[in-house]
Design a protein around this motif. Structure first.
Motif, PDB file in Angstrom:
ATOM      1  N   LEU A  11       0.882  -1.097  -0.077  1.00 59.00           N
ATOM      2  CA  LEU A  11       0.310  -0.237  -0.081  1.00 59.00           C
ATOM      3  C   LEU A  11       0.747   1.106  -0.146  1.00 59.00           C
ATOM      4  O   LEU A  11       0.352   2.482  -0.702  1.00 59.00           O
ATOM      5  CB  LEU A  11      -1.183   0.205   1.115  1.00 59.00           C
ATOM      6  N   LEU A  12       2.153   1.095   0.601  1.00 64.66           N
ATOM      7  CA  LEU A  12       2.684   2.311   1.097  1.00 64.66           C
ATOM      8  C   LEU A  12       3.808   2.657  -0.714  1.00 64.66           C
ATOM      9  O   LEU A  12       3.550   3.855  -0.558  1.00 64.66           O
ATOM     10  CB  LEU A  12       3.966   2.128   1.963  1.00 64.66           C
ATOM     11  N   ARG A  13       3.931   1.562  -0.855  1.00 61.36           N
ATOM     12  CA  ARG A  13       4.407   2.000  -2.613  1.00 61.36           C
ATOM     13  C   ARG A  13       4.066   2.002  -3.519  1.00 61.36           C
ATOM     14  O   ARG A  13       4.010   2.799  -4.609  1.00 61.36           O
ATOM     15  CB  ARG A  13       5.335   0.296  -2.685  1.00 61.36           C
ATOM     16  N   ASN A  64      -1.913   7.258   8.903  1.00 58.41           N
ATOM     17  CA  ASN A  64      -3.532   7.778   8.931  1.00 58.41           C
ATOM     18  C   ASN A  64      -4.209   8.317   7.537  1.00 58.41           C
ATOM     19  O   ASN A  64      -5.240   7.837   7.547  1.00 58.41           O
ATOM     20  CB  ASN A  64      -3.473   9.064  10.022  1.00 58.41           C
ATOM     21  N   GLU A  65      -3.885   8.716   6.912  1.00 63.26           N
ATOM     22  CA  GLU A  65      -3.761   9.215   5.804  1.00 63.26           C
ATOM     23  C   GLU A  65      -4.343   7.822   4.548  1.00 63.26           C
ATOM     24  O   GLU A  65      -4.833   7.836   4.218  1.00 63.26           O
ATOM     25  CB  GLU A  65      -2.839  10.253   4.760  1.00 63.26           C
ATOM     26  N   LEU A  66      -3.481   7.311   4.703  1.00 63.32           N
ATOM     27  CA  LEU A  66      -3.266   5.527   4.026  1.00 63.32           C
ATOM     28  C   LEU A  66      -4.741   5.167   4.780  1.00 63.32           C
ATOM     29  O   LEU A  66      -4.762   3.956   3.840  1.00 63.32           O
ATOM     30  CB  LEU A  66      -2.136   4.793   3.494  1.00 63.32           C
ATOM     31  N   GLY A  67      -4.802   5.213   6.075  1.00 59.84           N
ATOM     32  CA  GLY A  67      -6.070   4.289   6.952  1.00 59.84           C
ATOM     33  C   GLY A  67      -5.209   3.299   6.811  1.00 59.84           C
ATOM     34  O   GLY A  67      -5.658   1.826   7.622  1.00 59.84           O
ATOM     35  N   ILE A  68      -4.178   2.898   7.918  1.00 66.42           N
ATOM     36  CA  ILE A  68      -3.151   2.062   8.129  1.00 66.42           C
ATOM     37  C   ILE A  68      -3.658   1.771   9.615  1.00 66.42           C
ATOM     38  O   ILE A  68      -3.535   0.936  10.300  1.00 66.42           O
ATOM     39  CB  ILE A  68      -1.952   2.487   7.865  1.00 66.42           C
ATOM     40  N   VAL A  69      -3.312   3.388   9.856  1.00 70.38           N
ATOM     41  CA  VAL A  69      -3.840   3.472  11.377  1.00 70.38           C
ATOM     42  C   VAL A  69      -5.143   4.530  12.030  1.00 70.38           C
ATOM     43  O   VAL A  69      -5.370   5.238  11.193  1.00 70.38           O
ATOM     44  CB  VAL A  69      -2.659   3.806  12.179  1.00 70.38           C
ATOM     45  N   LYS A  70      -5.604   4.300  13.077  1.00 66.26           N
ATOM     46  CA  LYS A  70      -6.352   4.754  13.304  1.00 66.26           C
ATOM     47  C   LYS A  70      -5.962   6.201  14.241  1.00 66.26           C
ATOM     48  O   LYS A  70      -5.263   5.592  15.245  1.00 66.26           O
ATOM     49  CB  LYS A  70      -7.522   4.148  13.938  1.00 66.26           C
ATOM     50  N   GLU A  71      -6.511   7.305  14.252  1.00 67.63           N
ATOM     51  CA  GLU A  71      -6.156   8.049  15.376  1.00 67.63           C
ATOM     52  C   GLU A  71      -7.321   8.828  15.947  1.00 67.63           C
ATOM     53  O   GLU A  71      -8.229   9.111  15.731  1.00 67.63           O
ATOM     54  CB  GLU A  71      -5.414   9.287  14.290  1.00 67.63           C
ATOM     55  N   ILE A  72      -7.035   8.545  17.499  1.00 64.98           N
ATOM     56  CA  ILE A  72      -8.180   8.731  17.933  1.00 64.98           C
ATOM     57  C   ILE A  72      -7.906   9.702  19.152  1.00 64.98           C
ATOM     58  O   ILE A  72      -6.511   9.696  19.912  1.00 64.98           O
ATOM     59  CB  ILE A  72      -7.724   7.788  19.306  1.00 64.98           C
ATOM     60  N   ASN A  73      -8.217  11.261  19.220  1.00 70.34           N
ATOM     61  CA  ASN A  73      -7.866  12.043  19.755  1.00 70.34           C
ATOM     62  C   ASN A  73      -8.429  11.974  21.573  1.00 70.34           C
ATOM     63  O   ASN A  73     -10.062  11.633  21.700  1.00 70.34           O
ATOM     64  CB  ASN A  73      -8.131  13.204  19.302  1.00 70.34           C
ATOM     65  N   VAL A  74      -7.486  12.061  22.185  1.00 66.19           N
ATOM     66  CA  VAL A  74      -8.675  12.225  23.828  1.00 66.19           C
ATOM     67  C   VAL A  74      -7.110  13.701  24.665  1.00 66.19           C
ATOM     68  O   VAL A  74      -6.596  13.834  24.726  1.00 66.19           O
ATOM     69  CB  VAL A  74      -7.581  11.061  23.986  1.00 66.19           C
ATOM     70  N   ASN A  75      -8.103  14.277  24.867  1.00 61.47           N
ATOM     71  CA  ASN A  75      -7.897  15.768  25.469  1.00 61.47           C
ATOM     72  C   ASN A  75      -7.171  16.614  25.131  1.00 61.47           C
ATOM     73  O   ASN A  75      -5.514  16.626  25.751  1.00 61.47           O
ATOM     74  CB  ASN A  75      -7.395  14.739  27.132  1.00 61.47           C
ATOM     75  N   GLY A  76      -6.795  15.860  23.642  1.00 63.58           N
ATOM     76  CA  GLY A  76      -5.581  17.092  22.423  1.00 63.58           C
ATOM     77  C   GLY A  76      -4.468  15.896  22.539  1.00 63.58           C
ATOM     78  O   GLY A  76      -3.406  16.628  21.617  1.00 63.58           O
ATOM     79  N   ILE A  77      -4.135  14.983  22.808  1.00 64.22           N
ATOM     80  CA  ILE A  77      -3.507  13.969  22.691  1.00 64.22           C
ATOM     81  C   ILE A  77      -3.760  13.066  21.593  1.00 64.22           C
ATOM     82  O   ILE A  77      -4.796  12.332  21.879  1.00 64.22           O
ATOM     83  CB  ILE A  77      -2.787  13.554  23.412  1.00 64.22           C
ATOM     84  N   TYR A  79      -3.579   9.511  20.106  1.00 57.82           N
ATOM     85  CA  TYR A  79      -3.544   8.176  20.100  1.00 57.82           C
ATOM     86  C   TYR A  79      -3.526   7.170  18.701  1.00 57.82           C
ATOM     87  O   TYR A  79      -4.818   7.704  17.869  1.00 57.82           O
ATOM     88  CB  TYR A  79      -4.152   7.601  21.350  1.00 57.82           C
ATOM     89  N   TYR A  80      -2.865   5.899  18.605  1.00 63.62           N
ATOM     90  CA  TYR A  80      -2.654   5.733  17.581  1.00 63.62           C
ATOM     91  C   TYR A  80      -3.358   3.882  17.773  1.00 63.62           C
ATOM     92  O   TYR A  80      -2.786   3.478  18.391  1.00 63.62           O
ATOM     93  CB  TYR A  80      -1.375   6.139  16.574  1.00 63.62           C
ATOM     94  N   GLU A  81      -3.437   2.945  17.005  1.00 61.76           N
ATOM     95  CA  GLU A  81      -4.137   2.163  16.641  1.00 61.76           C
ATOM     96  C   GLU A  81      -3.777   1.823  15.201  1.00 61.76           C
ATOM     97  O   GLU A  81      -4.311   2.868  14.136  1.00 61.76           O
ATOM     98  CB  GLU A  81      -5.060   1.708  17.641  1.00 61.76           C
ATOM     99  N   MET A  82      -3.615   0.486  14.827  1.00 61.60           N
ATOM    100  CA  MET A  82      -3.665  -0.290  13.550  1.00 61.60           C
ATOM    101  C   MET A  82      -5.717  -0.079  12.995  1.00 61.60           C
ATOM    102  O   MET A  82      -6.134  -0.734  14.270  1.00 61.60           O
ATOM    103  CB  MET A  82      -2.896  -1.657  13.961  1.00 61.60           C
ATOM    104  N   LYS A  83      -5.459   0.140  11.744  1.00 59.28           N
ATOM    105  CA  LYS A  83      -7.066   0.374  12.049  1.00 59.28           C
ATOM    106  C   LYS A  83      -7.666  -1.470  11.759  1.00 59.28           C
ATOM    107  O   LYS A  83      -8.861  -1.355  12.260  1.00 59.28           O
ATOM    108  CB  LYS A  83      -6.545   1.051  10.067  1.00 59.28           C
ATOM    109  N   ILE A  84      -6.864  -1.908  11.380  1.00 53.27           N
ATOM    110  CA  ILE A  84      -7.504  -3.379  11.121  1.00 53.27           C
ATOM    111  C   ILE A  84      -8.201  -4.085  12.427  1.00 53.27           C
ATOM    112  O   ILE A  84      -8.769  -4.794  12.350  1.00 53.27           O
ATOM    113  CB  ILE A  84      -6.829  -4.657  10.870  1.00 53.27           C
TER     114      ILE A  84
END
Length: 100
Positions: A11-13, A64-77, A79-84
């Protein structure tokens, strides 16, 4: 290389990005973690491998842009998890310390 990373490498390539050693290490840290990590926590787990904080921020932005990770904002910070993993049932992001 972890087999879970092969589709991510493709996906990156496909989108014009290199699959660098730094990106691989960052993804492995996120994959291995039992909790959602922020950029500074990822940095703490990768700094002995000479991966700088700026590299982590750049990689997370691409992921995040490619949908590999999901970004979760908690109190302005962020956090990341794998989208899968973000579609699992009963996937808890918050826990009340008063009532559990």
């Amino acid at each position: 290389m972890n087999n879970d990373l092969i589709p991510i490498k493709k996906l990156l390539r496909k989108n014009g990005y290199k699959f660098t050693l730094g990106k691989r290490i960052i993804l492995e840290v996120i994959l291995k973690s039992d909790i959602h990590l922020n950029a500074k926590e990822i940095y703490e787990k990768t700094k002995e491998k000479n991966i700088g904080l700026a590299t982590i921020y750049r990689a997370l932005k691409v992921f995040n842009e490619l949908g590999i990770v999901k970004e979760i904002n908690v109190n302005g910070i962020n956090y990341y998890e794998m989208k899968i993993f973000s579609g699992k049932p009963l996937h808890i992001h918050f826990k009340c310390y008063k009532c559990n």
